[in-house]
Scaffold this motif. Structure first.
Motif, PDB file in Angstrom:
ATOM      1  N   ILE A  92       5.254  -0.742   1.237  1.00  0.00           N
ATOM      2  CA  ILE A  92       3.930  -0.136   1.092  1.00  0.00           C
ATOM      3  C   ILE A  92       3.181  -0.743  -0.081  1.00  0.00           C
ATOM      4  CG2 ILE A  92       2.734   2.011   0.471  1.00  0.00           C
ATOM      5  CD1 ILE A  92       4.713   3.499   2.254  1.00  0.00           C
ATOM      6  N   PHE A  93       3.854  -0.891  -1.207  1.00  0.00           N
ATOM      7  CA  PHE A  93       3.170  -1.451  -2.375  1.00  0.00           C
ATOM      8  C   PHE A  93       2.851  -2.933  -2.214  1.00  0.00           C
ATOM      9  CE2 PHE A  93       4.590   2.250  -5.038  1.00  0.00           C
ATOM     10  CZ  PHE A  93       3.298   2.666  -5.343  1.00  0.00           C
ATOM     11  N   ASP A  94       3.761  -3.676  -1.585  1.00  0.00           N
ATOM     12  CA  ASP A  94       3.482  -5.097  -1.344  1.00  0.00           C
ATOM     13  C   ASP A  94       2.229  -5.260  -0.493  1.00  0.00           C
ATOM     14  OD1 ASP A  94       5.620  -5.855  -2.835  1.00  0.00           O
ATOM     15  OD2 ASP A  94       6.934  -6.347  -1.147  1.00  0.00           O
ATOM     16  N   THR A  95       2.117  -4.426   0.546  1.00  0.00           N
ATOM     17  CA  THR A  95       0.973  -4.525   1.447  1.00  0.00           C
ATOM     18  C   THR A  95      -0.295  -3.976   0.805  1.00  0.00           C
ATOM     19  OG1 THR A  95       2.496  -4.245   3.319  1.00  0.00           O
ATOM     20  CG2 THR A  95       0.137  -4.002   3.771  1.00  0.00           C
ATOM     21  N   LEU A  96      -0.162  -2.803   0.159  1.00  0.00           N
ATOM     22  CA  LEU A  96      -1.328  -2.208  -0.491  1.00  0.00           C
ATOM     23  C   LEU A  96      -1.902  -3.105  -1.580  1.00  0.00           C
ATOM     24  CD1 LEU A  96      -0.850   1.630  -1.071  1.00  0.00           C
ATOM     25  CD2 LEU A  96      -2.592   0.475   0.299  1.00  0.00           C
ATOM     26  N   SER A  97      -1.032  -3.816  -2.283  1.00  0.00           N
ATOM     27  CA  SER A  97      -1.494  -4.710  -3.348  1.00  0.00           C
ATOM     28  C   SER A  97      -2.407  -5.800  -2.796  1.00  0.00           C
ATOM     29  CB  SER A  97      -0.294  -5.350  -4.054  1.00  0.00           C
ATOM     30  OG  SER A  97       0.487  -4.371  -4.705  1.00  0.00           O
ATOM     31  N   THR A  98      -2.225  -6.091  -1.504  1.00  0.00           N
ATOM     32  CA  THR A  98      -3.060  -7.105  -0.860  1.00  0.00           C
ATOM     33  C   THR A  98      -4.314  -6.502  -0.242  1.00  0.00           C
ATOM     34  OG1 THR A  98      -1.098  -8.441  -0.346  1.00  0.00           O
ATOM     35  CG2 THR A  98      -3.103  -8.921   0.903  1.00  0.00           C
ATOM     36  N   VAL A  99      -4.135  -5.409   0.518  1.00  0.00           N
ATOM     37  CA  VAL A  99      -5.270  -4.850   1.253  1.00  0.00           C
ATOM     38  C   VAL A  99      -6.131  -3.908   0.415  1.00  0.00           C
ATOM     39  CG1 VAL A  99      -4.037  -5.072   3.437  1.00  0.00           C
ATOM     40  CG2 VAL A  99      -3.923  -2.905   2.193  1.00  0.00           C
ATOM     41  N   ASP A 100      -5.519  -3.263  -0.589  1.00  0.00           N
ATOM     42  CA  ASP A 100      -6.276  -2.316  -1.419  1.00  0.00           C
ATOM     43  C   ASP A 100      -5.634  -2.261  -2.807  1.00  0.00           C
ATOM     44  OD1 ASP A 100      -7.802  -0.263  -2.462  1.00  0.00           O
ATOM     45  OD2 ASP A 100      -7.734   0.957  -0.650  1.00  0.00           O
ATOM     46  N   PRO A 101      -5.784  -3.318  -3.602  1.00  0.00           N
ATOM     47  CA  PRO A 101      -5.107  -3.396  -4.901  1.00  0.00           C
ATOM     48  C   PRO A 101      -5.487  -2.268  -5.855  1.00  0.00           C
ATOM     49  CG  PRO A 101      -6.758  -5.133  -4.660  1.00  0.00           C
ATOM     50  CD  PRO A 101      -6.577  -4.527  -3.315  1.00  0.00           C
ATOM     51  N   GLU A 102      -6.725  -1.807  -5.775  1.00  0.00           N
ATOM     52  CA  GLU A 102      -7.160  -0.732  -6.663  1.00  0.00           C
ATOM     53  C   GLU A 102      -6.402   0.558  -6.372  1.00  0.00           C
ATOM     54  OE1 GLU A 102     -11.260   1.651  -7.885  1.00  0.00           O
ATOM     55  OE2 GLU A 102     -11.398  -0.285  -6.869  1.00  0.00           O
ATOM     56  N   LEU A 103      -6.261   0.884  -5.074  1.00  0.00           N
ATOM     57  CA  LEU A 103      -5.503   2.079  -4.687  1.00  0.00           C
ATOM     58  C   LEU A 103      -4.044   1.933  -5.084  1.00  0.00           C
ATOM     59  CD1 LEU A 103      -5.188   4.802  -3.292  1.00  0.00           C
ATOM     60  CD2 LEU A 103      -5.000   3.578  -1.105  1.00  0.00           C
TER      61      LEU A 103
END
Length: 334
Positions: free
Chosen positions: A215-226
């Motif tokens: 989740i964090f690997d993907t979120l860091s790409t698609v929504d780094p602020e979140l």
């Protein structure tokens, strides 16, 4: 003194202020264990300064008024009334405190269900519906369900939960009726705050390491602020580097050396260094020897060992034995 009283002690003080006759009427609406707890606290509060008692009663009165005006007139009306009665700052404080007790009991039956049954119920729903439902679930239920959703759905649901603010009662009612076929209890709904980043952080604190990493690997790409916002509000294995030495030494006493060796087998260098620096020479040698002889260790085993350590740290923090720094900042999780 009144500032230091816990909720049960404050309730006992209110009961004392009500007098025996009124207190007996209140007791009719309480469960046996609640009456027992209150009676014990009342017995302990034999001597309480009049000023402190008055402060507790005034606070209780403010909460009662707040609950009444919110229930009868809604949030906007309550804000106006309370600001005129108590002033802006106290009105805000009262509304924040009462909002927790007024949170809807929608899906209360769901929180008592096994997560596998919930998973069967939500797995084919739209991500927005899943996000809404999981916002009413317990954090441990939500984390288990998210861990078993398809990975592309996981990210979508996490983002939607984080972005939830308020839910319209009509929308909740529609969702609730859809679930009525599987769950018989239908509870009334009030407008409430739900979801949000704090809730996502709570979920992430409970998911397994593999799901957390994905989740964090993907979120860091698609929504780094979140991703950054969620990380700031939770504690992960890598955050051990931000802990003080005494706290690290304390949690190490709770960890089996074999689990520690497995956890450090694939840990980053900074985490390994700070842990080894807080060990005795003898323990260092033992753990390093165990690591040296570990072969063909599955990543799943490493993640489980790291999760055990994080769980031990959180338990010590909840017990007040250590403090956890978030993301290297000065603020403390309390």
């Amino acid at each position: 003194m009144s500032k230091k009283l816990n909720s049960t002690e404050r309730a006992a003080a209110v009961i004392i202020a009500l007098g025996a006759e009124n207190a007996s009427n209140v007791y009719k609406y309480l469960r046996e264990e609640e009456i027992e707890q209150l009676s014990i606290e009342i017995a302990k509060l034999e001597h309480m300064p009049a000023a402190d008692l008055q402060e507790v009663v005034d606070d209780f009165y403010g909460l009662c008024v707040t609950q009444k005006v919110i229930t009868e007139g809604g949030v906007a009306y309550a804000k106006d009334v309370l600001e005129k009665a108590f002033g802006p700052q106290q009105a805000l404080t009262l509304m924040e405190r009462v909002s927790k007790s007024l949170r809807t009991k929608a899906f209360d039956f769901m929180r008592k269900a096994d997560y596998k049954n919930l998973l069967m119920m939500v797995q084919n729903e739209h991500p927005q519906t899943i996000a809404l439902i999981l916002s009413y679930a317990r954090a441990d239920q939500a984390s288990q369900i998210i861990g078993e959703l398809p990975q592309d759905i996981q990210i979508d649901v996490i983002q939607r939960i984080a972005n939830l603010d308020r839910a319209n009662p009509e929308i909740i009612s529609i969702v609730e009726k859809t679930l009525e076929k599987k769950f018989s209890s239908i509870i009334s709904v009030d407008l409430m705050e739900l979801g949000g980043i704090n809730y996502v952080a709570d979920i992430m604190n409970n998911v397994d390491r593999g799901t957390e990493k994905h989740i964090f690997d993907t979120l860091s790409t698609v929504d780094p602020e979140l991703s950054d916002e969620i990380r700031k509000r939770m504690f992960v294995f890598e955050d051990i580097v931000f802990m003080d030495n005494l706290s690290i030494q304390r949690f190490l006493r709770e960890i089996d050396s074999k689990d520690l060796a497995v956890a450090l087998k694939a840990a980053n260098e900074d985490v390994s260094n700070v842990i080894f620096q807080n060990m005795s020479q003898r323990m260092q040698e033992t753990v390093k020897t165990d690591i040296q002889y570990l072969h063909n260790v599955r990543m799943r085993d490493v993640e489980e060992a790291q999760q055990k350590i994080v769980a031990a740290i959180r338990q010590l923090e909840e017990a007040g034995e250590i403090v956890i720094s978030k993301g290297g900042k000065d603020d403390i999780i309390v």
